[in-house]
Scaffold this motif. Sequence first.
Motif, PDB file in Angstrom:
ATOM      1  N   ASP A  73       0.785  -1.153   0.003  1.00 15.15           N
ATOM      2  CA  ASP A  73      -0.014  -0.137  -0.207  1.00 15.15           C
ATOM      3  C   ASP A  73       0.944   1.283   0.139  1.00 15.15           C
ATOM      4  O   ASP A  73       1.358   1.711   0.969  1.00 15.15           O
ATOM      5  N   ALA A  74       1.136   1.978  -1.359  1.00 17.35           N
ATOM      6  CA  ALA A  74       1.999   2.980  -1.431  1.00 17.35           C
ATOM      7  C   ALA A  74       1.720   4.270  -0.582  1.00 17.35           C
ATOM      8  O   ALA A  74       2.363   4.946   0.051  1.00 17.35           O
ATOM      9  N   LEU A  75       0.476   4.290  -0.602  1.00 15.04           N
ATOM     10  CA  LEU A  75      -0.144   5.698   0.327  1.00 15.04           C
ATOM     11  C   LEU A  75      -0.090   5.439   1.494  1.00 15.04           C
ATOM     12  O   LEU A  75       0.073   6.504   2.438  1.00 15.04           O
ATOM     13  N   LEU A 165       2.455   1.177  -9.651  1.00 15.98           N
ATOM     14  CA  LEU A 165       3.463   0.569 -10.159  1.00 15.98           C
ATOM     15  C   LEU A 165       4.034  -0.872  -9.968  1.00 15.98           C
ATOM     16  O   LEU A 165       3.514  -1.421  -8.725  1.00 15.98           O
ATOM     17  N   SER A 166       4.590  -1.320 -10.994  1.00 11.89           N
ATOM     18  CA  SER A 166       4.857  -2.651 -10.976  1.00 11.89           C
ATOM     19  C   SER A 166       6.444  -2.878 -11.061  1.00 11.89           C
ATOM     20  O   SER A 166       6.980  -2.577 -11.997  1.00 11.89           O
ATOM     21  N   LEU A 190       8.359   3.135  -4.105  1.00 22.92           N
ATOM     22  CA  LEU A 190       7.329   3.267  -3.409  1.00 22.92           C
ATOM     23  C   LEU A 190       6.872   4.761  -3.151  1.00 22.92           C
ATOM     24  O   LEU A 190       5.876   5.319  -3.303  1.00 22.92           O
ATOM     25  N   SER A 191       8.282   5.536  -2.939  1.00 26.13           N
ATOM     26  CA  SER A 191       7.907   6.973  -2.789  1.00 26.13           C
ATOM     27  C   SER A 191       7.289   7.668  -4.047  1.00 26.13           C
ATOM     28  O   SER A 191       6.474   8.597  -4.021  1.00 26.13           O
ATOM     29  N   TYR A 192       7.870   7.151  -5.002  1.00 29.89           N
ATOM     30  CA  TYR A 192       7.201   7.628  -6.487  1.00 29.89           C
ATOM     31  C   TYR A 192       5.792   7.355  -6.868  1.00 29.89           C
ATOM     32  O   TYR A 192       5.155   8.184  -7.160  1.00 29.89           O
ATOM     33  N   ALA A 193       5.461   6.139  -6.281  1.00 31.47           N
ATOM     34  CA  ALA A 193       4.014   5.778  -6.412  1.00 31.47           C
ATOM     35  C   ALA A 193       3.307   6.786  -5.558  1.00 31.47           C
ATOM     36  O   ALA A 193       2.022   7.070  -5.923  1.00 31.47           O
ATOM     37  N   LYS A 194       3.648   7.207  -4.569  1.00 35.14           N
ATOM     38  CA  LYS A 194       2.721   7.915  -3.469  1.00 35.14           C
ATOM     39  C   LYS A 194       2.878   9.266  -3.986  1.00 35.14           C
ATOM     40  O   LYS A 194       1.855   9.834  -3.960  1.00 35.14           O
ATOM     41  N   LEU A 201       2.265  -0.741  -5.203  1.00 32.63           N
ATOM     42  CA  LEU A 201       3.477  -1.059  -5.792  1.00 32.63           C
ATOM     43  C   LEU A 201       3.554  -2.554  -5.619  1.00 32.63           C
ATOM     44  O   LEU A 201       3.491  -3.245  -4.617  1.00 32.63           O
ATOM     45  N   TYR A 202       3.479  -3.323  -6.571  1.00 35.71           N
ATOM     46  CA  TYR A 202       3.399  -4.608  -7.098  1.00 35.71           C
ATOM     47  C   TYR A 202       4.682  -5.150  -7.053  1.00 35.71           C
ATOM     48  O   TYR A 202       5.685  -4.769  -7.770  1.00 35.71           O
TER      49      TYR A 202
END
Length: 236
Positions: A73-75, A165-166, A190-194, A201-202
Amino acid sequence: MNHSFIAGVTPEHPCPYLSNQQAQELIAMLPEHSHDNTIPYQQLINLGFRRSGNDVYRPHCRNCQSCQSLRVDALQFLPTRSQKRILRKNSDLHYQWYDRITQEQYILYKKYLASRHNDGDMKDHNYDDYRDFIHSDWQPTRFLHAYLDHQLVAVAITDWLSEGLSAVYSFFDPTQEKRSLGTWLILKQLSYAKQLRKNWLYLGYQIDNCQKMKYKQHFRPHQRFIAEQWQAENNE
């Protein structure tokens, strides 16, 4: 939008992760219009599939359920104390996203394989093998480069999806092993997905009984794909 697809099952073969186990994969047969970017990859990855090049698969073993697709859970993700130390340790790295495969990546990839996978099928990969392994005709992909004093030391290959993102694959300079660059690359993804406000992030398949595949469970909160649904782990 929902899409239907046909799947086939591979013959059994020795499992690359668990000794004395036989493995099979369920392969998604993609439609002929794959070149026009209409492949429902987000739907497929939500069903526990992954891609390798243009091939989309998931484990389908008769007597083993050890491979569990995992997404973070990136958020909601917050780094642990250990992960914060890794971020500080690598604060001298410069990083940048690219949208293409480069010779520079391939040179580092071969250096990584020679150190980490010199007894496997990948050790003999040439540039075309690398491209076929990483590239997809229908999936937007980005490449996170990390540099130390202008020298490329780590790469993460990342697919851009509608819901997240994967993390496709990552590799790094084996002489920089003490930096924990594999973990650092995941933290940056993870930071970029957030930053992009994407939910997930898969990270591919978590295998609790395989030491080299256990690292993914340390990124929390996360979910695993079990019994055809995503289930939250006890992330305490």
